[in-house]
Design an enzyme around this catalytic site. Structure first.
Site, PDB file in Angstrom:
ATOM      1  N   GLY A  46      -9.019  -0.613  -6.633  1.00 44.29           N
ATOM      2  CA  GLY A  46      -8.946  -1.269  -5.329  1.00 44.29           C
ATOM      3  C   GLY A  46      -7.515  -1.513  -4.883  1.00 44.29           C
ATOM      4  O   GLY A  46      -7.164  -1.295  -3.721  1.00 44.29           O
ATOM      5  N   CYS A  47      -6.680  -1.944  -5.813  1.00 39.95           N
ATOM      6  CA  CYS A  47      -5.288  -2.253  -5.470  1.00 39.95           C
ATOM      7  C   CYS A  47      -4.519  -0.985  -5.118  1.00 39.95           C
ATOM      8  O   CYS A  47      -3.654  -1.001  -4.246  1.00 39.95           O
ATOM      9  CB  CYS A  47      -4.613  -2.996  -6.619  1.00 39.95           C
ATOM     10  SG  CYS A  47      -5.413  -4.598  -6.943  1.00 39.95           S
ATOM     11  N   THR A  48      -4.851   0.117  -5.778  1.00 37.18           N
ATOM     12  CA  THR A  48      -4.221   1.396  -5.455  1.00 37.18           C
ATOM     13  C   THR A  48      -4.617   1.828  -4.049  1.00 37.18           C
ATOM     14  O   THR A  48      -3.769   2.219  -3.246  1.00 37.18           O
ATOM     15  CB  THR A  48      -4.618   2.475  -6.485  1.00 37.18           C
ATOM     16  OG1 THR A  48      -4.144   2.062  -7.774  1.00 37.18           O
ATOM     17  CG2 THR A  48      -4.044   3.832  -6.130  1.00 37.18           C
ATOM     18  N   ALA A  51      -2.727  -0.412  -1.510  1.00 37.84           N
ATOM     19  CA  ALA A  51      -1.293  -0.098  -1.452  1.00 37.84           C
ATOM     20  C   ALA A  51      -1.062   1.250  -0.762  1.00 37.84           C
ATOM     21  O   ALA A  51      -0.121   1.397   0.019  1.00 37.84           O
ATOM     22  CB  ALA A  51      -0.696  -0.090  -2.858  1.00 37.84           C
TER      23      ALA A  51
END
Length: 155
Positions: A46-48, A51
């Site tokens: 999710g964070c990838t 970003a």
């Protein structure tokens, strides 16, 4: 549990190391709007996605007067690996002691798979040119969030 920020609040000042170990301060961006987003961990799915979405829209946001800073509890070395692996252009800063995360209301109790845990609450705070909170969004989704911000800001 920290208090959540509200529109009109003064955004808490911070100085944190970026992926290269250089200090990044909110005050460095005075006179520009800043999207400060808080995410749990570099190199997770999710964070990838989040970003990469910010990186893909960085020119559009910058052209509209917005700078973007991503904050996580990761160490600068991990942020550097994350940036290189995903070709990220957003400024990523490290908050391993979680002081800034806490000051922004982005660290505390949250639901994860039906259980209450303590951790990073995926959040985005939009700070105006004078350092005041314009919007404070908590428990946002990693996917589709950047598109929603762009739409809501009319960029």
């Amino acid at each position: 549990m920290s208090e959540r920020l509200q529109p009109g609040d003064t955004a808490p000042a911070f100085t944190l190391p970026d992926a290269d170990g250089n200090d990044v301060s909110l005050g460095d961006h005075k006179g520009r709007k800043v999207i400060v987003y808080f995410y749990p961990a570099a190199m997770t799915t999710g964070c990838t996605k989040q970003a990469c979405d910010f990186t893909d829209n960085l020119d559009l946001l910058a052209g509209a007067g917005y700078d973007v800073i991503g904050v996580s509890p990761d160490k600068p070395e991990k942020l550097a690996q994350f940036r290189e692996k995903e070709n990220l252009r957003v400024t990523l800063v490290a908050d391993p002691d979680k002081a800034v995360l806490t000051a922004y209301g982005a660290f505390g109790e949250k639901k994860l798979y039906g259980k209450t845990v303590t951790g990073v609450i995926r959040s985005t705070v939009i700070v105006d040119e004078d350092g005041k909170v314009e919007q404070a969004l908590y428990n946002v989704r990693a996917t589709g969030h950047v598109a929603k911000i762009i739409k809501d800001l009319g960029v």
